[in-house]
Motif scaffolding. Structure first.
Motif, PDB file in Angstrom:
ATOM      1  N   GLU A  85       1.459  -1.221   0.164  1.00  0.00           N
ATOM      2  CA  GLU A  85      -0.281  -0.003   0.225  1.00  0.00           C
ATOM      3  C   GLU A  85       0.636   1.040  -0.346  1.00  0.00           C
ATOM      4  OE1 GLU A  85      -3.528   0.566  -0.467  1.00  0.00           O
ATOM      5  OE2 GLU A  85      -3.055  -1.826  -0.822  1.00  0.00           O
ATOM      6  N   VAL A  86       2.320   1.139   1.261  1.00  0.00           N
ATOM      7  CA  VAL A  86       2.604   2.389   0.927  1.00  0.00           C
ATOM      8  C   VAL A  86       3.266   2.456  -0.631  1.00  0.00           C
ATOM      9  CG1 VAL A  86       4.988   3.471   1.505  1.00  0.00           C
ATOM     10  CG2 VAL A  86       3.019   1.974   3.516  1.00  0.00           C
ATOM     11  N   MET A  87       3.440   1.071  -1.276  1.00  0.00           N
ATOM     12  CA  MET A  87       4.760   1.428  -2.459  1.00  0.00           C
ATOM     13  C   MET A  87       3.465   1.612  -3.090  1.00  0.00           C
ATOM     14  SD  MET A  87       6.795  -2.307  -2.773  1.00  0.00           S
ATOM     15  CE  MET A  87       7.244  -1.773  -4.167  1.00  0.00           C
ATOM     16  N   ARG A  88       2.019   2.001  -3.387  1.00  0.00           N
ATOM     17  CA  ARG A  88       1.797   2.402  -4.427  1.00  0.00           C
ATOM     18  C   ARG A  88       1.290   3.102  -4.244  1.00  0.00           C
ATOM     19  NH1 ARG A  88      -3.337  -3.056  -4.413  1.00  0.00           N
ATOM     20  NH2 ARG A  88      -1.564  -4.369  -5.648  1.00  0.00           N
ATOM     21  N   ASP A  89       1.253   4.397  -3.047  1.00  0.00           N
ATOM     22  CA  ASP A  89       1.081   5.265  -2.870  1.00  0.00           C
ATOM     23  C   ASP A  89       2.165   6.464  -3.217  1.00  0.00           C
ATOM     24  OD1 ASP A  89      -0.255   7.395  -1.560  1.00  0.00           O
ATOM     25  OD2 ASP A  89       1.123   8.350   0.085  1.00  0.00           O
ATOM     26  N   GLN A  90       3.398   5.508  -2.624  1.00  0.00           N
ATOM     27  CA  GLN A  90       4.077   6.549  -3.420  1.00  0.00           C
ATOM     28  C   GLN A  90       4.273   6.648  -5.192  1.00  0.00           C
ATOM     29  OE1 GLN A  90       7.675   4.312  -1.570  1.00  0.00           O
ATOM     30  NE2 GLN A  90       7.686   5.388  -0.091  1.00  0.00           N
ATOM     31  N   ARG A  91       4.011   5.732  -5.749  1.00  0.00           N
ATOM     32  CA  ARG A  91       3.774   5.360  -6.753  1.00  0.00           C
ATOM     33  C   ARG A  91       3.268   6.285  -7.674  1.00  0.00           C
ATOM     34  NH1 ARG A  91       6.552   5.050 -11.385  1.00  0.00           N
ATOM     35  NH2 ARG A  91       6.124   3.528 -13.061  1.00  0.00           N
ATOM     36  N   ARG A  92       1.540   6.393  -7.161  1.00  0.00           N
ATOM     37  CA  ARG A  92       0.486   7.007  -7.468  1.00  0.00           C
ATOM     38  C   ARG A  92       1.153   8.901  -7.864  1.00  0.00           C
ATOM     39  NH1 ARG A  92      -4.730   6.386  -7.666  1.00  0.00           N
ATOM     40  NH2 ARG A  92      -4.350   4.439  -5.937  1.00  0.00           N
ATOM     41  N   GLN A  93       1.983   8.995  -6.104  1.00  0.00           N
ATOM     42  CA  GLN A  93       2.347  10.527  -6.200  1.00  0.00           C
ATOM     43  C   GLN A  93       3.157  11.060  -7.037  1.00  0.00           C
ATOM     44  OE1 GLN A  93       0.593  12.939  -4.596  1.00  0.00           O
ATOM     45  NE2 GLN A  93      -0.450  10.894  -3.996  1.00  0.00           N
ATOM     46  N   THR A  94       4.227   9.842  -7.352  1.00  0.00           N
ATOM     47  CA  THR A  94       5.142  10.032  -7.922  1.00  0.00           C
ATOM     48  C   THR A  94       4.716  10.827  -9.749  1.00  0.00           C
ATOM     49  OG1 THR A  94       6.915   8.430  -7.330  1.00  0.00           O
ATOM     50  CG2 THR A  94       7.383   9.194  -9.686  1.00  0.00           C
ATOM     51  N   LYS A 108      -9.125  15.906 -17.391  1.00  0.00           N
ATOM     52  CA  LYS A 108      -8.275  14.923 -18.315  1.00  0.00           C
ATOM     53  C   LYS A 108      -7.014  14.229 -18.027  1.00  0.00           C
ATOM     54  CE  LYS A 108      -5.751  15.396 -23.063  1.00  0.00           C
ATOM     55  NZ  LYS A 108      -4.500  15.159 -22.397  1.00  0.00           N
ATOM     56  N   GLN A 109      -6.549  15.427 -17.290  1.00  0.00           N
ATOM     57  CA  GLN A 109      -5.236  15.231 -16.488  1.00  0.00           C
ATOM     58  C   GLN A 109      -5.823  13.184 -15.383  1.00  0.00           C
ATOM     59  OE1 GLN A 109      -3.842  18.205 -14.776  1.00  0.00           O
ATOM     60  NE2 GLN A 109      -2.397  19.062 -15.792  1.00  0.00           N
ATOM     61  N   LYS A 110      -6.387  13.660 -14.795  1.00  0.00           N
ATOM     62  CA  LYS A 110      -6.834  12.580 -13.782  1.00  0.00           C
ATOM     63  C   LYS A 110      -7.152  11.450 -15.015  1.00  0.00           C
ATOM     64  CE  LYS A 110      -9.660  11.150 -10.667  1.00  0.00           C
ATOM     65  NZ  LYS A 110     -10.510   9.840 -10.804  1.00  0.00           N
ATOM     66  N   ALA A 111      -7.674  11.623 -15.490  1.00  0.00           N
ATOM     67  CA  ALA A 111      -7.753  10.654 -16.431  1.00  0.00           C
ATOM     68  C   ALA A 111      -6.474   9.937 -17.288  1.00  0.00           C
ATOM     69  CB  ALA A 111      -9.008  10.894 -17.893  1.00  0.00           C
ATOM     70  N   ASP A 112      -6.025  10.671 -17.142  1.00  0.00           N
ATOM     71  CA  ASP A 112      -4.320   9.989 -18.107  1.00  0.00           C
ATOM     72  C   ASP A 112      -3.932   9.582 -16.634  1.00  0.00           C
ATOM     73  OD1 ASP A 112      -4.952  11.162 -20.284  1.00  0.00           O
ATOM     74  OD2 ASP A 112      -3.566  13.355 -19.653  1.00  0.00           O
ATOM     75  N   LEU A 113      -4.257  10.110 -15.502  1.00  0.00           N
ATOM     76  CA  LEU A 113      -3.045   9.152 -14.566  1.00  0.00           C
ATOM     77  C   LEU A 113      -4.136   7.937 -14.205  1.00  0.00           C
ATOM     78  CD1 LEU A 113      -1.496   9.292 -12.030  1.00  0.00           C
ATOM     79  CD2 LEU A 113      -3.497  10.286 -10.890  1.00  0.00           C
ATOM     80  N   ASP A 114      -4.944   7.773 -13.804  1.00  0.00           N
ATOM     81  CA  ASP A 114      -5.597   6.219 -13.820  1.00  0.00           C
ATOM     82  C   ASP A 114      -5.418   5.687 -15.199  1.00  0.00           C
ATOM     83  OD1 ASP A 114      -7.473   7.735 -12.232  1.00  0.00           O
ATOM     84  OD2 ASP A 114      -9.014   8.293 -13.330  1.00  0.00           O
ATOM     85  N   ALA A 115      -5.463   5.607 -15.681  1.00  0.00           N
ATOM     86  CA  ALA A 115      -4.284   5.089 -17.110  1.00  0.00           C
ATOM     87  C   ALA A 115      -3.675   4.932 -17.138  1.00  0.00           C
ATOM     88  CB  ALA A 115      -4.870   5.573 -19.017  1.00  0.00           C
ATOM     89  N   GLN A 116      -2.485   5.831 -16.721  1.00  0.00           N
ATOM     90  CA  GLN A 116      -1.764   5.053 -16.247  1.00  0.00           C
ATOM     91  C   GLN A 116      -1.110   3.735 -14.856  1.00  0.00           C
ATOM     92  OE1 GLN A 116       2.011   8.051 -16.179  1.00  0.00           O
ATOM     93  NE2 GLN A 116       0.510   9.140 -17.148  1.00  0.00           N
ATOM     94  N   LEU A 117      -1.966   4.628 -14.141  1.00  0.00           N
ATOM     95  CA  LEU A 117      -1.434   3.472 -12.802  1.00  0.00           C
ATOM     96  C   LEU A 117      -2.956   1.787 -13.132  1.00  0.00           C
ATOM     97  CD1 LEU A 117      -3.574   5.704 -10.515  1.00  0.00           C
ATOM     98  CD2 LEU A 117      -1.382   5.196 -10.010  1.00  0.00           C
TER      99      LEU A 117
END
Length: 317
Positions: A85-94, A108-117
């Motif tokens: 969970e810590v790793m995922r949170d750090q990855r999300r922030q990165t 649009k940026q949030k959609a791009d982030l969700d696609a990358q995640l």
């Protein structure tokens, strides 16, 4: 009166195969947890005792205990899930900062982030893929009225991975810290062509000079036997017991400059105690190396305690 000749040192390590079921473990654990040292934590189990032999009478007396950090050696599923969970949170922030350094994201940026995640390796990981195991053993001197920390040996997984990749063989690295010493000692397993038995080397500084020590596993032995050499000369041996429940061993150091050096004897005691864990440590290194070479280096979790071993004391504040 002239200076006395140096005397040999002999210790016997009784390592318990099942620490939690050892008949004396309950009393010892209570003694250690009420000790006047913060080195014995709630996440530590006693895993063995050390006895010293009186050279005149030949009798043995139990003088030390060995403790294992179970929170880093026996990592359970809940801890791995928390780490993930810590790793995922750090990855999300990165990934978020790569899209926008500060502030909220647009739709649009949030959609791009969700696609990358969704396609990210870290986000798709399972807790069982994380390799977090690391050996931390501590030595304590015991008496009727107090318990005193005498040293710690820790596995250095970062060094193990790059050394193993470079040599194409899983090699172990450990660091030993002793009380009242400004220096740490790195014990490194070495790879030699056509040499299958393990060879470990380290430099030990006694306050005046550096001693270059090699611990060589014997070609033919019944138990886990090692020859101990200093500056090219034999100074002792580790005699592993074959018929024992744990990794029991005799540690013998011949009369000389190091046989009466308490720090050196404690260091060798810690290494001897680690031998029974080497097989499991190598398996852990193998998993880390395979993950790294396959592009999954994030599976190798390096804890902050290990990172502090690489602290640069000369760095500007």
């Amino acid at each position: 009166m002239g200076k006395k000749d140096p005397v040999p040192s002999r210790r016997y390590l009784d390592m318990w195969a099942l620490p939690g079921m050892h008949p004396s473990n309950v009393d010892i654990l209570q003694q250690m947890k009420t000790a006047d040292t913060n080195h014995f934590t709630t996440h530590m189990d006693t895993v063995g005792t050390v006895a010293e032999q009186d050279l005149e009478s030949g009798s043995w007396a139990t003088t030390h205990m060995l403790g294992l950090r179970t929170d880093v050696w026996k990592v359970d599923g809940a801890e791995l899930e928390d780490a993930l969970e810590v790793m995922r949170d750090q990855r999300r922030q990165t990934l978020k900062k790569q899209i926008k350094k500060t502030g909220r994201l647009s739709a649009k940026q949030k959609a791009d982030l969700d696609a990358q995640l969704e396609d990210d390796d870290v986000m798709q990981m399972e807790p069982g893929e994380i390799e977090k195991r690391r050996l931390v053993l501590k030595l304590f001197k015991t008496s009727t009225d107090r318990v005193r920390w005498c040293g710690t040996i820790e596995q250095v997984t970062m060094t193990e991975v790059h050394n193993s990749i470079g040599s194409k063989r899983n090699l172990l690295t450990m660091v030993v810290m002793l009380p009242r010493s400004e220096h740490v000692t790195y014990i490194q397993q070495n790879h030699r062509t056509f040499r299958i038995p393990s060879i470990f080397t380290f430099g030990f500084f006694d306050g005046q000079q550096m001693h270059h020590v090699a611990i060589k596993r014997k070609w033919v032995s019944i138990g886990a036997d090692f020859e101990v050499e200093c500056d090219g000369e034999s100074i002792g041996e580790i005699d592993g017991r074959l018929f024992s429940f744990g990794a029991d061993s005799y540690l013998d150091i011949d009369p000389g400059p190091l046989s009466e050096n308490t720090g050196f004897i404690d260091l060798m005691t810690l290494f001897t105690a680690s031998v029974g864990y080497h097989k499991a440590m190598r398996k852990s290194v193998d998993r880390r190396v395979k993950a790294t070479l396959s592009g999954q280096s994030h599976c190798h979790v390096v804890c902050n305690e290990e990172l502090r071993l690489r602290h640069n004391g000369r760095a500007a504040a």
